[in-house]
Motif scaffolding. Structure first.
Motif, PDB file in Angstrom:
ATOM      1  N   LEU A  46      -1.533  10.482   6.549  1.00 21.41           N
ATOM      2  CA  LEU A  46      -0.996   9.300   5.871  1.00 21.41           C
ATOM      3  C   LEU A  46      -1.620   8.014   6.404  1.00 21.41           C
ATOM      4  O   LEU A  46      -1.855   7.067   5.645  1.00 21.41           O
ATOM      5  CB  LEU A  46       0.526   9.265   6.007  1.00 21.41           C
ATOM      6  CG  LEU A  46       1.291  10.345   5.240  1.00 21.41           C
ATOM      7  CD1 LEU A  46       2.779  10.262   5.531  1.00 21.41           C
ATOM      8  CD2 LEU A  46       1.030  10.227   3.744  1.00 21.41           C
ATOM      9  N   SER A  50      -3.683   5.504   4.153  1.00 18.62           N
ATOM     10  CA  SER A  50      -3.240   4.094   4.134  1.00 18.62           C
ATOM     11  C   SER A  50      -4.384   3.149   4.459  1.00 18.62           C
ATOM     12  O   SER A  50      -4.514   2.081   3.851  1.00 18.62           O
ATOM     13  CB  SER A  50      -2.108   3.888   5.135  1.00 18.62           C
ATOM     14  OG  SER A  50      -0.967   4.582   4.750  1.00 18.62           O
ATOM     15  N   VAL A  55      -2.618   0.509   1.453  1.00 16.23           N
ATOM     16  CA  VAL A  55      -1.207   0.582   1.065  1.00 16.23           C
ATOM     17  C   VAL A  55      -0.490   1.316   2.197  1.00 16.23           C
ATOM     18  O   VAL A  55      -0.902   2.411   2.580  1.00 16.23           O
ATOM     19  CB  VAL A  55      -1.033   1.362  -0.263  1.00 16.23           C
ATOM     20  CG1 VAL A  55       0.435   1.550  -0.581  1.00 16.23           C
ATOM     21  CG2 VAL A  55      -1.753   0.668  -1.388  1.00 16.23           C
ATOM     22  N   ASN A  56       0.588   0.732   2.723  1.00 17.50           N
ATOM     23  CA  ASN A  56       1.291   1.344   3.842  1.00 17.50           C
ATOM     24  C   ASN A  56       2.118   2.546   3.377  1.00 17.50           C
ATOM     25  O   ASN A  56       3.051   2.408   2.603  1.00 17.50           O
ATOM     26  CB  ASN A  56       2.198   0.309   4.522  1.00 17.50           C
ATOM     27  CG  ASN A  56       2.794   0.850   5.803  1.00 17.50           C
ATOM     28  OD1 ASN A  56       2.446   1.930   6.264  1.00 17.50           O
ATOM     29  ND2 ASN A  56       3.695   0.078   6.385  1.00 17.50           N
ATOM     30  N   LEU A  57       1.757   3.732   3.859  1.00 23.40           N
ATOM     31  CA  LEU A  57       2.479   4.960   3.527  1.00 23.40           C
ATOM     32  C   LEU A  57       3.334   5.465   4.688  1.00 23.40           C
ATOM     33  O   LEU A  57       4.009   6.473   4.545  1.00 23.40           O
ATOM     34  CB  LEU A  57       1.486   6.056   3.118  1.00 23.40           C
ATOM     35  CG  LEU A  57       0.614   5.748   1.897  1.00 23.40           C
ATOM     36  CD1 LEU A  57      -0.409   6.855   1.691  1.00 23.40           C
ATOM     37  CD2 LEU A  57       1.479   5.580   0.657  1.00 23.40           C
ATOM     38  N   LEU A  58       3.291   4.776   5.817  1.00 22.08           N
ATOM     39  CA  LEU A  58       4.057   5.174   6.998  1.00 22.08           C
ATOM     40  C   LEU A  58       5.243   4.243   7.215  1.00 22.08           C
ATOM     41  O   LEU A  58       5.187   3.058   6.885  1.00 22.08           O
ATOM     42  CB  LEU A  58       3.174   5.158   8.244  1.00 22.08           C
ATOM     43  CG  LEU A  58       2.146   6.278   8.359  1.00 22.08           C
ATOM     44  CD1 LEU A  58       1.270   6.063   9.575  1.00 22.08           C
ATOM     45  CD2 LEU A  58       2.835   7.623   8.462  1.00 22.08           C
ATOM     46  N   ASP A  62       1.923   0.082  10.589  1.00 19.17           N
ATOM     47  CA  ASP A  62       1.173  -0.424   9.439  1.00 19.17           C
ATOM     48  C   ASP A  62      -0.313  -0.110   9.621  1.00 19.17           C
ATOM     49  O   ASP A  62      -1.052  -0.908  10.214  1.00 19.17           O
ATOM     50  CB  ASP A  62       1.395  -1.932   9.299  1.00 19.17           C
ATOM     51  CG  ASP A  62       0.747  -2.490   8.054  1.00 19.17           C
ATOM     52  OD1 ASP A  62       0.416  -1.696   7.154  1.00 19.17           O
ATOM     53  OD2 ASP A  62       0.572  -3.725   7.991  1.00 19.17           O
ATOM     54  N   THR A  64      -2.598  -0.189   7.463  1.00 25.27           N
ATOM     55  CA  THR A  64      -3.474  -0.872   6.504  1.00 25.27           C
ATOM     56  C   THR A  64      -4.436  -1.823   7.221  1.00 25.27           C
ATOM     57  O   THR A  64      -5.450  -2.209   6.646  1.00 25.27           O
ATOM     58  CB  THR A  64      -2.647  -1.671   5.475  1.00 25.27           C
ATOM     59  OG1 THR A  64      -1.823  -2.620   6.169  1.00 25.27           O
ATOM     60  CG2 THR A  64      -1.793  -0.742   4.638  1.00 25.27           C
TER      61      THR A  64
END
Length: 193
Positions: A46, A50, A55-58, A62, A64
Motif C-alpha cells: 500500500l 500510495s 493518494v494516501n492508502l494507509l 502518509d 504520498t
C-alpha cells in the motif's frame, strides 16, 4: 509428541496400544508469524502504491511524500518478498508439514510412525517396523542458544527415528516423562538422561 497420548484405541486392550499425536506446523506461533508477515507486506504494498499514485492508502502514515523511484519501488520489492514468505508460511500451515502420529502396538508387534511432508511423491512419510527391532529410546539434550530436546527411537538396522515435534523443544520434565513412559511400554532401556 504432544500432551495427547491415548492408550485405548477402539476394541483393543488398553495396555497393548500407545498412540501419540505429533503436532506439526499448525501451531499458534506459525499462525501468528504468517499473519504478521502478511499484514506487513500488505502495508509495504500500500505504501508503494500510495507513493506512485500520490493518494494516501494507509491509515498510520502518509507515504504520498515518498518519491516512487527509488523509495516506493523498494517498498514494492519488500512487499513482494513479504508476500512470498507469507505464502510459504500459509502453505506449510495448510499442509501441516511435520504433523502425524506414533503408534506402538504390542498386540500385533508393530510400530507405525507417520508424518505429513511437502506435496510430491514423499508427501506421506510412513515407517513401519517390528517392536522386537527396537533397541532403546534415546533422549537428545542440547542446551544453549538453540536448545534441542527430542526423543528418538533406536532400532536395529535403521538410523535413529525422531518421535517428537520439530521447532519448539519440549520441557525437560515432559521429555523425561514421555521417554520413560515409552521405554516402559516397549520394555527397552532409556538412554541419554
Amino acid at each position: 509428541m504432544t500432551a495427547s497420548t491415548t492408550i485405548n484405541k477402539g476394541d483393543r486392550s488398553a495396555t497393548n496400544v500407545l498412540h501419540q499425536k505429533v503436532l506439526g506446523s499448525r501451531r499458534f506461533s506459525n499462525l501468528l508469524w504468517a499473519t504478521i508477515v502478511t499484514l506487513g507486506s500488505t502495508g509495504f504494498l500500500l505504501a508503494a502504491i500510495s507513493s506512485y499514485l500520490k493518494v494516501n492508502l494507509l491509515i498510520v502514515s502518509d507515504p504520498t511524500q515518498l518519491v516512487f523511484v527509488p523509495q516506493g519501488l523498494v517498498m514494492g520489492l519488500y512487499s513482494i518478498a513479504g508476500f512470498l514468505l507469507a505464502l510459504y508460511l500459509w502453505l506449510v500451515i495448510l499442509w501441516d508439514v511435520g504433523g502425524g502420529y506414533n503408534e506402538f502396538d504390542r498386540e500385533t508387534g508393530k510400530i507405525k510412525i507417520f508424518r505429513w511432508g511437502f506435496p510430491g511423491k514423499n508427501r506421506r512419510i510412513h515407517v513401519d517396523f517390528a517392536t522386537q527391532d527396537v533397541q532403546s529410546v534415546r533422549v537428545d539434550l542440547k542446551e544453549g542458544l538453540n536448545p534441542r530436546r527430542a526423543l528418538y527411537l533406536r532400532a536395529k538396522g535403521r538410523r535413529d527415528i525422531p518421535l517428537t515435534r520439530v521447532g519448539q523443544p519440549l520441557s525437560l520434565t515432559e521429555l523425561e516423562v514421555k521417554g520413560a513412559e515409552l521405554a516402559r511400554f516397549l520394555q527397552v532401556p532409556l538412554e541419554g538422561l
